[in-house]
Every structure is written in structure tokens, then in C-alpha cells.
Write a protein that holds these residues in place. Sequence first.
Motif, PDB file in Angstrom:
ATOM      1  N   MET A   1      -4.280  -7.150   1.199  1.00 20.11           N
ATOM      2  CA  MET A   1      -5.343  -6.540   2.002  1.00 20.11           C
ATOM      3  C   MET A   1      -4.770  -5.825   3.224  1.00 20.11           C
ATOM      4  O   MET A   1      -5.241  -4.755   3.591  1.00 20.11           O
ATOM      5  N   LEU A   2      -3.761  -6.404   3.836  1.00 21.54           N
ATOM      6  CA  LEU A   2      -3.141  -5.772   5.007  1.00 21.54           C
ATOM      7  C   LEU A   2      -2.450  -4.467   4.636  1.00 21.54           C
ATOM      8  O   LEU A   2      -2.565  -3.469   5.340  1.00 21.54           O
ATOM      9  N   ILE A   3      -1.732  -4.493   3.530  1.00 25.40           N
ATOM     10  CA  ILE A   3      -0.931  -3.342   3.137  1.00 25.40           C
ATOM     11  C   ILE A   3      -1.778  -2.234   2.505  1.00 25.40           C
ATOM     12  O   ILE A   3      -1.571  -1.060   2.790  1.00 25.40           O
ATOM     13  N   ALA A   4      -2.731  -2.618   1.674  1.00 27.68           N
ATOM     14  CA  ALA A   4      -3.458  -1.637   0.875  1.00 27.68           C
ATOM     15  C   ALA A   4      -4.788  -1.175   1.469  1.00 27.68           C
ATOM     16  O   ALA A   4      -5.462  -0.348   0.868  1.00 27.68           O
ATOM     17  N   SER A   5      -5.157  -1.691   2.630  1.00 30.54           N
ATOM     18  CA  SER A   5      -6.450  -1.295   3.200  1.00 30.54           C
ATOM     19  C   SER A   5      -6.340  -1.160   4.712  1.00 30.54           C
ATOM     20  O   SER A   5      -5.339  -1.512   5.313  1.00 30.54           O
TER      21      SER A   5
ATOM     22  N   ARG B   1       1.561  -4.023   9.279  1.00 27.93           N
ATOM     23  CA  ARG B   1       0.841  -2.760   9.129  1.00 27.93           C
ATOM     24  C   ARG B   1       1.595  -1.598   9.754  1.00 27.93           C
ATOM     25  O   ARG B   1       1.680  -0.527   9.176  1.00 27.93           O
ATOM     26  N   LEU B   2       2.124  -1.801  10.936  1.00 27.17           N
ATOM     27  CA  LEU B   2       2.872  -0.732  11.596  1.00 27.17           C
ATOM     28  C   LEU B   2       4.106  -0.352  10.788  1.00 27.17           C
ATOM     29  O   LEU B   2       4.431   0.828  10.648  1.00 27.17           O
ATOM     30  N   GLU B   3       4.789  -1.349  10.246  1.00 25.04           N
ATOM     31  CA  GLU B   3       5.978  -1.095   9.446  1.00 25.04           C
ATOM     32  C   GLU B   3       5.628  -0.313   8.184  1.00 25.04           C
ATOM     33  O   GLU B   3       6.362   0.577   7.775  1.00 25.04           O
TER      34      GLU B   3
ATOM     35  N   LYS C   1       3.061   1.665   7.816  1.00 24.77           N
ATOM     36  CA  LYS C   1       2.574   2.992   8.212  1.00 24.77           C
ATOM     37  C   LYS C   1       3.728   3.900   8.614  1.00 24.77           C
ATOM     38  O   LYS C   1       3.744   5.082   8.301  1.00 24.77           O
ATOM     39  N   TYR C   2       4.695   3.339   9.328  1.00 21.44           N
ATOM     40  CA  TYR C   2       5.850   4.088   9.816  1.00 21.44           C
ATOM     41  C   TYR C   2       7.123   3.365   9.386  1.00 21.44           C
ATOM     42  O   TYR C   2       7.750   2.676  10.170  1.00 21.44           O
ATOM     43  N   PRO C   3       7.517   3.504   8.115  1.00 17.28           N
ATOM     44  CA  PRO C   3       8.695   2.780   7.636  1.00 17.28           C
ATOM     45  C   PRO C   3       9.942   3.180   8.429  1.00 17.28           C
ATOM     46  O   PRO C   3      10.072   4.328   8.848  1.00 17.28           O
ATOM     47  N   ALA C   4      10.838   2.244   8.612  1.00 15.23           N
ATOM     48  CA  ALA C   4      12.090   2.498   9.328  1.00 15.23           C
ATOM     49  C   ALA C   4      12.910   3.535   8.562  1.00 15.23           C
ATOM     50  O   ALA C   4      12.985   3.511   7.338  1.00 15.23           O
ATOM     51  N   ALA C   5      13.508   4.423   9.296  1.00 13.94           N
ATOM     52  CA  ALA C   5      14.339   5.469   8.675  1.00 13.94           C
ATOM     53  C   ALA C   5      15.605   4.828   8.091  1.00 13.94           C
ATOM     54  O   ALA C   5      16.177   3.908   8.662  1.00 13.94           O
ATOM     55  N   SER C   6      16.039   5.357   6.961  1.00 15.69           N
ATOM     56  CA  SER C   6      17.254   4.820   6.309  1.00 15.69           C
ATOM     57  C   SER C   6      18.476   5.542   6.801  1.00 15.69           C
ATOM     58  O   SER C   6      18.526   6.673   6.997  1.00 15.69           O
TER      59      SER C   6
END
Length: 56
Positions: free
Chosen positions: A8-12, A47-49, A51-56
Motif C-alpha cells: 500500500m505504501l509503495i503502490a498508492s 515513500r520518499l525513496e 519517489k526519488y530513487p538514489a542515483a546509481s
Amino acid sequence: MRKRARHMLIASSVPIVEVATACGFVSASHFSKCYRELYAQTPQQERLERKYPAAS
């Protein structure tokens, strides 16, 4: 229950307090504490992670 909460956190965009109550927690703070113990981050951080994944 924990898989449902994480999904629910990730998909909504359902508010965290609603995720908590939908998954049987009596408060968002208790949910957050349990979530942090399982996943080493708070629901908000999750959720923040996502939404804005860490750059590789």
C-alpha cells in the motif's frame, strides 16, 4: 499484514495513517515504529525513496 502495508505504501498515495488503520494498527506512530523495526526505515522514508530513487 506487513506485505499488505508495504504494498500500500509503495503502490498508492493513501495517507500513512490510513495504511496503518487498514492494516490493523491503532495509530500511525505504532505502525511507523513496527515498520521501522522490520525494514530499517520509516514509512515516510520508504515513500520518499520510491519517489526519488538514489542515483546509481
